[in-house]
Enzyme design. Structure first.
Site, mmCIF file in Angstrom:
data_model
loop_
_atom_site.group_PDB
_atom_site.id
_atom_site.type_symbol
_atom_site.label_atom_id
_atom_site.label_comp_id
_atom_site.label_asym_id
_atom_site.label_seq_id
_atom_site.Cartn_x
_atom_site.Cartn_y
_atom_site.Cartn_z
ATOM 1 N N ARG A 48 51.151 56.655 35.082
ATOM 2 C CA ARG A 48 51.727 55.776 36.094
ATOM 3 C C ARG A 48 52.308 56.214 37.415
ATOM 4 N NH1 ARG A 48 56.734 53.913 35.839
ATOM 5 N NH2 ARG A 48 57.007 54.495 33.669
ATOM 6 N N TYR A 102 40.037 36.572 50.673
ATOM 7 C CA TYR A 102 39.585 36.637 49.399
ATOM 8 C C TYR A 102 40.308 35.646 48.446
ATOM 9 C CZ TYR A 102 38.940 38.447 44.547
ATOM 10 O OH TYR A 102 38.531 38.529 43.335
ATOM 11 N N ASP A 174 41.592 44.281 54.368
ATOM 12 C CA ASP A 174 40.906 44.208 53.266
ATOM 13 C C ASP A 174 39.481 44.833 53.555
ATOM 14 O OD1 ASP A 174 39.222 43.984 51.038
ATOM 15 O OD2 ASP A 174 40.396 42.327 50.256
ATOM 16 N N LYS A 199 34.044 46.946 43.646
ATOM 17 C CA LYS A 199 32.680 46.481 44.548
ATOM 18 C C LYS A 199 31.907 47.888 44.785
ATOM 19 C CE LYS A 199 34.877 42.696 43.395
ATOM 20 N NZ LYS A 199 35.771 41.971 44.616
HETATM 21 C C1 LIG Z 1 36.982 41.454 44.472
HETATM 22 C C2 LIG Z 1 37.855 41.379 45.768
HETATM 23 C C3 LIG Z 1 39.207 41.727 45.413
HETATM 24 C C4 LIG Z 1 40.020 41.990 44.381
HETATM 25 O O1 LIG Z 1 39.688 42.802 43.725
HETATM 26 P P1 LIG Z 1 39.789 43.080 41.965
HETATM 27 O O2 LIG Z 1 39.286 44.344 41.811
HETATM 28 O O3 LIG Z 1 38.934 42.050 41.506
HETATM 29 O O4 LIG Z 1 41.136 42.901 41.646
HETATM 30 C C5 LIG Z 1 39.876 41.654 46.779
HETATM 31 N N1 LIG Z 1 39.190 41.650 47.995
HETATM 32 C C6 LIG Z 1 38.067 41.075 48.077
HETATM 33 C C7 LIG Z 1 37.337 41.268 49.415
HETATM 34 C C8 LIG Z 1 36.842 41.235 46.971
HETATM 35 O O5 LIG Z 1 35.989 40.990 47.031
#
Ligand SMILES: *Cc1c(COP(=O)(O)O)cnc(C)c1O
Length: 390
Positions: A48, A102, A174, A199
């Protein structure tokens, strides 16, 4: 291994390897210990604390890819983003966020931040003026997302970073949709980069993870909050993520190339009303995308003509799967109006430009001719059935 001057694929393959001193294996050993020597050691390791050997080393790969000093890996993209926000926002502070964001991030902001007494404003658009108008005297952080989901709008990263710096406001982005293969926001002046590693980092639709990258000072503040919130990733998954990331450069470049070809082909298709892809010259921010991205990414959206049933289009595709997530090596589609934007009213959806005919397309690594054939065959099939019904 140092990161200086190494190419993208070399960074993906080698930076942050854990040396197998004992057996000289070719890949990183997996350290699953949740308990480490405590007395007389420089680093007190604990999962952690984000500092087990596999976590610490993989973070170096992510930092090298995003041109930062340091990085941290989290249990999900949302763990990354929530920890990052809570590290820099406290009671009475104000956050400015882009209006197209998102869905999970929107929910976090609306549902959790008020509990901490943190204020926020969603911009009315994604131009620099829209961000400027949203800034208040207590604004501490500006968060952007570009390309955005699902219409692939492009925000001017450099201009937002400059605006924020002039007012001593921190910035975060992001960078999930572009991935470090196609965009490096730190080079454009942004302070913190986060990813849903679920992703493109993972890339095979079998890992849930997140990451944040920034300077040592900023990451130390995030670490201090992160160890309290407890959003670390298991070392088994960290190891899998390292393996996946070795091919990220190859995968994302192949996917980006496929997306460009498909965007052009869809744009000329008689049953496709509109294509949203920053690589197309007709995209309103094409020039801006060209100036700040290395490639236009592998996400695109398109609208079917109004006579086609978007639900049946997704059902009838055979090679391309209809799926919630994105960025895997396999191509997937999703209808934003039935999923990410289902909770909005029809008017609200219309206001943000999301029609019932819109399909978001995460382009994989398959051969383009097979993807085209799947789409063509599906359109012909649902087109014919509708003609018979009339
Ligand atoms: C999927 C996604 C998230 C969140 O990610 P998780 O791994 O599902 O928590 C945040 N921003 C974007 C652009 C995403 O596609």
């Amino acid at each position: 291994m140092t990161k200086k001057g190494l190419g993208l694929n070399t960074i993906c393959t080698h930076v942050g390897e854990v040396k197998d001193e004992q057996f000289k294996g070719a890949v990183s050993p997996m350290y699953l210990s949740s308990s480490y020597e405590f007395l007389d050691v420089d680093v007190k390791r604990y999962p952690r604390y984000f500092n087990t050997p596999n976590q610490e080393h993989l973070a170096k790969k992510i930092a090298a890819l995003e041109h930062t000093e340091s990085a941290m890996i989290f249990g999900s993209g949302m763990a990354a983003i929530s920890t990052m926000f809570l590290a820099f926002l406290q009671k009475g502070d104000h956050l400015v966020v882009q209006n197209t964001l998102y869905g999970g991030t929107v929910n976090f902001i609306k549902e959790e931040l008020p509990k901490y007494g943190i204020e926020y404003t969603f911009t009315s658009g994604y131009s620099v003026e829209d961000f400027e108008n949203a800034i208040q005297s207590n604004t501490k952080l500006i968060h952007i997302e570009t390309p955005s989901n699902p219409l692939m709008t492009i925000t001017d990263i450099k201009a937002i970073a400059k605006l924020a710096k002039s007012k001593s406001i921190l910035t975060s982005i992001d960078n999930t949709f572009a991935s470090p293969v196609n965009q490096n926001p730190i080079d454009l002046g942004i302070d913190m980069v986060m990813h849903s590693a679920t992703k493109y980092f993972g890339g095979h639709s079998d890992i849930c993870a997140g990451a944040v990258a920034s300077t040592n000072d900023i990451m130390e503040r995030i670490w201090n909050v992160g160890k309290n919130l407890g959003g670390s990733l298991s070392d088994m998954t960290v190891w899998m993520l390292e393996r996946s990331m070795k091919t990220m450069g190859l995968r994302v470049k192949a996917q980006t190339k496929n997306a460009m070809k498909l965007a052009k082909w869809l744009d000329g298709h008689s049953k496709i009303e509109k294509v949203y892809y920053p690589g197309l010259k007709t995209h309103p921010e094409h020039q801006l995308a060209k100036s700040q991205m290395k490639g236009f990414g592998a996400m695109l959206s398109f609208e079917l003509t109004s006579d086609l049933d978007a639900y049946r289009f997704q059902k009838e595709l055979s090679l391309i799967k209809s799926s919630m997530s994105l960025a895997g090596v396999e191509s997937t589609v999703i209808s934003p109006h039935l999923t990410s934007h289902a909770l909005l009213t029809e008017e609200e959806r219309k206001a943000v430009g999301i029609s019932d005919q819109l399909i978001r397309f995460s382009v994989g690594i398959e051969n383009v001719k097979d993807l085209k054939r799947d789409i063509s065959a599906t359109i012909n099939k649902i087109n014919k059935r509708e003609a018979i019904q009339i």
